[in-house]
Design an enzyme around this catalytic site. Structure first.
Site, PDB file in Angstrom:
ATOM      1  N   HIS A 159       7.720  -9.171   4.545  1.00 42.30           N
ATOM      2  CA  HIS A 159       8.490  -9.384   3.314  1.00 42.30           C
ATOM      3  C   HIS A 159       9.470  -8.248   3.023  1.00 42.30           C
ATOM      4  O   HIS A 159      10.293  -8.371   2.125  1.00 42.30           O
ATOM      5  CB  HIS A 159       7.527  -9.572   2.136  1.00 42.30           C
ATOM      6  CG  HIS A 159       6.767 -10.862   2.219  1.00 42.30           C
ATOM      7  ND1 HIS A 159       7.059 -11.967   1.439  1.00 42.30           N
ATOM      8  CD2 HIS A 159       5.744 -11.241   3.020  1.00 42.30           C
ATOM      9  CE1 HIS A 159       6.238 -12.954   1.747  1.00 42.30           C
ATOM     10  NE2 HIS A 159       5.420 -12.548   2.707  1.00 42.30           N
ATOM     11  N   ASP A 368      16.214  -3.821   0.004  1.00 42.40           N
ATOM     12  CA  ASP A 368      15.229  -4.817  -0.409  1.00 42.40           C
ATOM     13  C   ASP A 368      15.136  -5.890   0.672  1.00 42.40           C
ATOM     14  O   ASP A 368      16.186  -6.320   1.192  1.00 42.40           O
ATOM     15  CB  ASP A 368      15.679  -5.465  -1.735  1.00 42.40           C
ATOM     16  CG  ASP A 368      14.505  -5.891  -2.594  1.00 42.40           C
ATOM     17  OD1 ASP A 368      13.432  -6.157  -2.031  1.00 42.40           O
ATOM     18  OD2 ASP A 368      14.672  -5.974  -3.825  1.00 42.40           O
TER      19      ASP A 368
HETATM   20  O1  F6P Z   1       6.939  -7.821  -1.375  1.00 42.77           O
HETATM   21  C1  F6P Z   1       6.418  -6.588  -1.128  1.00 42.77           C
HETATM   22  C2  F6P Z   1       5.111  -6.329  -1.846  1.00 42.77           C
HETATM   23  O2  F6P Z   1       4.509  -5.189  -1.333  1.00 42.77           O
HETATM   24  C3  F6P Z   1       4.111  -7.444  -1.734  1.00 42.77           C
HETATM   25  O3  F6P Z   1       3.367  -7.421  -0.560  1.00 42.77           O
HETATM   26  C4  F6P Z   1       3.317  -7.215  -2.965  1.00 42.77           C
HETATM   27  O4  F6P Z   1       2.608  -8.313  -3.385  1.00 42.77           O
HETATM   28  C5  F6P Z   1       4.362  -6.785  -3.974  1.00 42.77           C
HETATM   29  O5  F6P Z   1       5.320  -6.104  -3.229  1.00 42.77           O
HETATM   30  C6  F6P Z   1       3.818  -5.962  -5.127  1.00 42.77           C
HETATM   31  O6  F6P Z   1       3.254  -4.756  -4.681  1.00 42.77           O
HETATM   32  P1  F6P Z   1       1.733  -4.370  -4.872  1.00 42.77           P
HETATM   33  O7  F6P Z   1       0.883  -5.449  -4.282  1.00 42.77           O
HETATM   34  O8  F6P Z   1       1.571  -3.066  -4.184  1.00 42.77           O
HETATM   35  O9  F6P Z   1       1.522  -4.276  -6.358  1.00 42.77           O
END
Ligand code: F6P
Length: 465
Positions: A159, A368
């Site tokens: 992602h 991003d």
């Molecule tokens: O899209 C990147 C990401 O790391 C996802 O894997 C994740 O759900 C989101 O950002 C939010 O981050 P976190 O899970 O560390 O709160």
């Protein structure tokens, strides 16, 4: 149609308050994929346990998505989640080599937790299931599952961006990570830029045979396919949020509070990759250059806290708060405050209402993978009076929403001048131009939605020989 087993670090547990800004795009996208395809979603509960047991907590939601979660130990969370995933890979993958921490213990924790994920997920996988693993937290998981005898079709989707080779090689044992990735059958990236960086690495550092047409990467006689699949939003589902009273009230509240001023909005997890201090510099530049326009524009930044145990995140929060305070201190009048900073998540309904009431969105990440806020903003607009999207050229979404220069206004997020200049253009843009830009963007946002993304990825997984 084979059943889907989705594995990601974070799982959106049903009934949790949908703080869309806080959870990032991944959770919403996977929820949509599973609602459409049925199956099971496995990951970390977000909870800490004294001693890891691997015991699984199942929850079945009303829309048919079963989540299966495990708790992790304190040391796991420190070394794997706060450590290797978010202090090593995340900054490196967002080109922030200056923030990247290379700690031996983090790497060990990462391997250990991937092993724990594999052991726990193994009993959930039936013979014909498609296994779809997500994001940088779980790159070695496929290899771990293969070593436990899993022969199922397995895909992995990243992602985030994939960094250029000369940055990626700063990671100790970089080759080991990519070798592990090549145990998946299909690798997905958000766009051609990240895909090309990955293919370049395989060719240059691993001596792989790379077919740029088909995305086939062959090393030691084993072939994996790597392709770009730009993720989209769940368009109809998000639009349905706009029908709710909550969305309408949120929009009305915002409009009532801004009165004759144009509302400009930003919604981001509080992450240094999102370019928030740089964005504030752009706004400060705008008000310095056009001081009288403090009565025309109000900026609302929604920035829910994220990864708060990590030093670089604590620092970015302090910096943002200082900059917001400085702008407001220098530019406020007794009856006018130019910047509102909201440090908490909002429901999707509220966000829809705020997006629709805001005539400009400022989405200016420094880097991003995709950025779904940009797409949600477009989806929420009134076609008869749409707002303008100002978008960083370094967001994956820029490839799709630029629309040959006739969609979003693309900016350099590092340049205060560029941001300020485009705020002025957006603020004064005539209705006809706003409509024509919106009409171009909405086609992409509507058509290239999350269902299309899922179908494309799963379709390709099924089609692999
Ligand atoms: O899209 C990147 C990401 O790391 C996802 O894997 C994740 O759900 C989101 O950002 C939010 O981050 P976190 O899970 O560390 O709160």
């Amino acid at each position: 149609m084979p059943r889907l087993v989705v594995i990601s670090n974070r799982v959106a547990v049903p009934k949790a308050r949908g703080v869309a800004g806080a959870q990032g795009g991944l959770a919403g996208a996977l929820n949509a994929a599973l609602r459409a395809n049925g199956g099971i979603w496995f990951g970390w509960s977000g909870q800490e346990t004294e001693e890891f047991s691997g015991s699984i907590n199942y929850v079945k939601s009303s829309d048919g998505v079963t989540t299966a979660t495990i708790d992790l130990e304190h040391q796991d969370i420190e070394e794997y989640y706060n450590g290797y995933a978010n202090s090593t890979l995340w900054p490196l993958f967002h080109y922030r080599i200056d923030l990247t921490k290379y700690e031996r213990e983090f790497g060990k924790g990462y391997e250990r937790v991937n092993e724990r994920f594999a052991e726990s997920a193994l009993p959930l996988i039936d013979k014909d299931d498609l296994v779809w693993v997500h994001d940088y937290h779980l790159m070695p998981l496929g290899e771990r599952l293969r070593s436990m005898g899993v022969e199922n079709r397995m895909g992995f989707f990243l992602h985030t961006p994939w960094p250029p080779t000369n940055l990626f090689v700063s990671l100790p044992y970089h080759e080991r990570l990519v070798k592990a990735l090549l145990h998946y059958d299909l690798l997905g990236f958000q766009n051609d830029v990240w895909l090309d960086s990955f293919l370049h690495y395989c060719w240059k550092e691993m001596g792989a045979d790379v077919n740029y047409e088909t995305g086939e990467v062959t090393v030691d006689g084993r072939t994996t396919v790597a392709r770009a699949y730009p993720i989209g939003i769940d368009f109809d589902f998000f639009r349905s949020k706009g029908e709710t009273g909550e969305a309408r009230q949120a929009g009305q509240r915002l409009l009532a509070s801004t009165r004759h001023r144009t509302a400009m909005i930003g919604v981001d997890r509080l992450d240094y990759s999102k370019g928030l201090p740089e964005r504030m510099d752009g706004i400060a530049r705008f008000f310095d250059r056009y001081p009288e326009r403090v009565r025309d524009l109000v900026f609302i930044q929604i920035a829910p806290p994220s990864r708060e145990d990590i030093g670089s995140y604590q620092l970015i929060r302090e910096t943002l708060e200082q900059k917001t305070g400085q702008i407001n201190g220098a530019r406020s009048e007794v009856d006018v405050v130019p910047v509102r900073y909201v440090n908490k998540g909002q429901t999707q309904e509220e966000l829809f209402g705020y997006y629709r009431a805001s005539k400009i969105a400022l989405v200016t990440p420094l880097r991003d993978g995709m950025n779904l806020v940009a797409k949600e903003y477009v989806a929420a607009q009134d076609p008869d009076d749409p707002g303008v999207l100002i978008l960083s050229r370094f967001a994956g979404a820029a490839q799709q929403l630029d629309c040959d220069g006739e969609g979003a206004l693309l900016v350099n997020p590092h340049s205060a001048d560029d941001i300020s200049h485009h705020i002025r253009i957006a603020l004064d843009m005539p209705l006809e131009e706003r409509k024509s830009r919106f009409e171009k963007m909405i086609v992409t946002v509507r058509e290239e939605n999350v269902q299309r993304w899922t179908e494309n990825f799963i379709g390709d997984m099924n089609a692999l020989g």
